[in-house]
Design a protein around this motif. Structure first.
Motif, PDB file in Angstrom:
ATOM      1  N   LEU A  48       0.711  -1.294  -0.173  1.00 17.11           N
ATOM      2  CA  LEU A  48      -0.067   0.048  -0.057  1.00 17.11           C
ATOM      3  C   LEU A  48       0.938   1.178  -0.063  1.00 17.11           C
ATOM      4  CD1 LEU A  48      -2.770   1.315   0.166  1.00 17.11           C
ATOM      5  CD2 LEU A  48      -2.580   0.972   2.561  1.00 17.11           C
ATOM      6  N   ARG A  49       1.945   1.420   0.793  1.00 14.49           N
ATOM      7  CA  ARG A  49       2.723   2.337   1.029  1.00 14.49           C
ATOM      8  C   ARG A  49       3.553   2.724  -0.524  1.00 14.49           C
ATOM      9  NH1 ARG A  49       6.956   2.633   5.795  1.00 14.49           N
ATOM     10  NH2 ARG A  49       5.254   3.601   6.775  1.00 14.49           N
ATOM     11  N   ALA A  50       3.851   1.536  -1.024  1.00 15.32           N
ATOM     12  CA  ALA A  50       4.397   1.752  -2.390  1.00 15.32           C
ATOM     13  C   ALA A  50       3.603   2.083  -3.486  1.00 15.32           C
ATOM     14  CB  ALA A  50       5.278   0.377  -2.581  1.00 15.32           C
ATOM     15  N   SER A  51       2.523   1.803  -3.440  1.00 17.68           N
ATOM     16  CA  SER A  51       1.592   2.123  -4.517  1.00 17.68           C
ATOM     17  C   SER A  51       0.884   3.901  -4.274  1.00 17.68           C
ATOM     18  CB  SER A  51       0.178   1.299  -4.502  1.00 17.68           C
ATOM     19  OG  SER A  51      -0.644   1.866  -3.148  1.00 17.68           O
ATOM     20  N   ILE A  52       1.179   4.344  -3.383  1.00 13.95           N
ATOM     21  CA  ILE A  52       0.761   5.728  -3.180  1.00 13.95           C
ATOM     22  C   ILE A  52       1.565   6.681  -4.262  1.00 13.95           C
ATOM     23  CG2 ILE A  52       0.617   7.966  -1.823  1.00 13.95           C
ATOM     24  CD1 ILE A  52       0.456   5.981   0.738  1.00 13.95           C
ATOM     25  N   THR A  53       0.957   7.127  -5.144  1.00 16.29           N
ATOM     26  CA  THR A  53       1.480   8.163  -6.197  1.00 16.29           C
ATOM     27  C   THR A  53       0.743   9.561  -6.252  1.00 16.29           C
ATOM     28  OG1 THR A  53       0.301   7.236  -7.862  1.00 16.29           O
ATOM     29  CG2 THR A  53       2.260   6.190  -7.421  1.00 16.29           C
ATOM     30  N   SER A  54       1.404  10.236  -7.062  1.00 13.81           N
ATOM     31  CA  SER A  54       0.725  11.578  -7.218  1.00 13.81           C
ATOM     32  C   SER A  54       0.836  12.079  -8.888  1.00 13.81           C
ATOM     33  CB  SER A  54       1.155  12.906  -6.532  1.00 13.81           C
ATOM     34  OG  SER A  54       2.661  12.950  -6.397  1.00 13.81           O
ATOM     35  N   GLU A  55      -0.081  12.644  -9.340  1.00 15.48           N
ATOM     36  CA  GLU A  55      -0.054  13.359 -10.716  1.00 15.48           C
ATOM     37  C   GLU A  55      -0.941  14.697 -10.740  1.00 15.48           C
ATOM     38  OE1 GLU A  55      -3.369  11.557 -13.578  1.00 15.48           O
ATOM     39  OE2 GLU A  55      -2.218   9.762 -12.550  1.00 15.48           O
ATOM     40  N   VAL A  56      -0.269  15.248 -11.938  1.00 15.86           N
ATOM     41  CA  VAL A  56      -0.837  16.545 -11.956  1.00 15.86           C
ATOM     42  C   VAL A  56      -1.452  16.582 -13.321  1.00 15.86           C
ATOM     43  CG1 VAL A  56      -0.618  19.205 -12.088  1.00 15.86           C
ATOM     44  CG2 VAL A  56       0.787  17.837 -10.368  1.00 15.86           C
ATOM     45  N   ASP A  57      -2.787  17.090 -13.365  1.00 13.25           N
ATOM     46  CA  ASP A  57      -3.428  17.303 -14.761  1.00 13.25           C
ATOM     47  C   ASP A  57      -3.615  18.626 -14.972  1.00 13.25           C
ATOM     48  OD1 ASP A  57      -5.029  16.422 -17.113  1.00 13.25           O
ATOM     49  OD2 ASP A  57      -6.856  16.352 -15.994  1.00 13.25           O
ATOM     50  N   ILE A  58      -2.966  19.227 -16.153  1.00 12.29           N
ATOM     51  CA  ILE A  58      -3.302  20.543 -16.630  1.00 12.29           C
ATOM     52  C   ILE A  58      -4.101  20.591 -17.698  1.00 12.29           C
ATOM     53  CG2 ILE A  58      -2.090  22.657 -17.313  1.00 12.29           C
ATOM     54  CD1 ILE A  58       0.148  21.585 -15.729  1.00 12.29           C
ATOM     55  N   SER A  59      -5.347  21.373 -17.454  1.00  7.36           N
ATOM     56  CA  SER A  59      -6.472  21.414 -18.669  1.00  7.36           C
ATOM     57  C   SER A  59      -6.364  23.026 -19.079  1.00  7.36           C
ATOM     58  CB  SER A  59      -7.718  20.635 -18.391  1.00  7.36           C
ATOM     59  OG  SER A  59      -8.229  21.608 -17.417  1.00  7.36           O
ATOM     60  N   ALA A  60      -7.266  23.137 -19.866  1.00  6.99           N
ATOM     61  CA  ALA A  60      -7.461  24.770 -20.447  1.00  6.99           C
ATOM     62  C   ALA A  60      -8.197  25.471 -19.355  1.00  6.99           C
ATOM     63  CB  ALA A  60      -8.334  24.683 -21.563  1.00  6.99           C
ATOM     64  N   SER A  61      -8.961  24.824 -18.071  1.00  5.09           N
ATOM     65  CA  SER A  61      -9.577  25.523 -17.500  1.00  5.09           C
ATOM     66  C   SER A  61      -9.168  25.296 -15.892  1.00  5.09           C
ATOM     67  CB  SER A  61     -11.182  25.043 -17.330  1.00  5.09           C
ATOM     68  OG  SER A  61     -11.190  23.625 -17.155  1.00  5.09           O
ATOM     69  N   GLU A  62      -8.408  24.307 -15.589  1.00  6.36           N
ATOM     70  CA  GLU A  62      -7.909  23.907 -14.323  1.00  6.36           C
ATOM     71  C   GLU A  62      -6.836  23.386 -14.088  1.00  6.36           C
ATOM     72  OE1 GLU A  62     -11.114  21.935 -12.416  1.00  6.36           O
ATOM     73  OE2 GLU A  62     -11.051  20.271 -13.767  1.00  6.36           O
ATOM     74  N   ILE A  63      -5.907  23.271 -13.131  1.00  4.97           N
ATOM     75  CA  ILE A  63      -4.935  22.551 -12.670  1.00  4.97           C
ATOM     76  C   ILE A  63      -5.230  21.456 -11.332  1.00  4.97           C
ATOM     77  CG2 ILE A  63      -2.426  22.591 -11.925  1.00  4.97           C
ATOM     78  CD1 ILE A  63      -2.099  25.310 -13.536  1.00  4.97           C
TER      79      ILE A  63
END
Length: 138
Positions: A48-63
């Motif tokens: 579970l600890r190893a599976s924690i990840t993050s990502e950022v999605d940038i679109s025309a209207s929001e980040i």
């Protein structure tokens, strides 16, 4: 009439630069929360600890910054199960299950598992850091 093409071009470039800066700040803020969530995460085998990840999605209207796990059981650990489930949404009666191998091998009865909100706790404990980073004062 004057030609505004140069001004418009510089405004577009400035806007793209601002979006890129905010995107980088969001990624940094996500890394801060991700690290804290991993620190708070309960560990049995460490999956579970190893599976924690993050990502950022940038679109025309929001980040949007997202931190989480794709493991099937992650929500059950985070929100709890059975009589202990967050908001009382769990099963009200005990149940049995069998573990085929490992340190918990055998048949067990349970009433559920208490919530361990490692993501929520990470978000709340790092709130001031998140605000500072997103404000550009990293």
């Amino acid at each position: 009439m004057s030609d505004n093409a140069g001004f418009e071009s510089s405004m577009d470039a400035a806007m793209l630069e601002i979006i890129a800066d905010v995107g980088r700040n969001m990624k940094t803020a996500c890394y801060v929360v991700e690290a804290e969530a991993k620190k708070n995460c309960p560990v049995d085998q460490g999956l579970l600890r190893a599976s924690i990840t993050s990502e950022v999605d940038i679109s025309a209207s929001e980040i949007v910054g997202m931190i989480g796990s794709t493991l099937e059981y992650a929500p059950y650990v985070h929100e709890g199960t059975g009589i202990y489930a967050k908001d009382g949404n769990g099963r009200k009666t005990p149940w049995g299950y069998t573990v085929m191998a490992g340190k918990y091998k055998g048949f067990h009865w349970t009433r559920g598992q208490r919530p361990q909100p490692f993501l929520e706790d990470a978000k709340l404990s790092k709130k001031s850091s998140i605000e500072r980073i997103l404000g550009g004062k990293s």
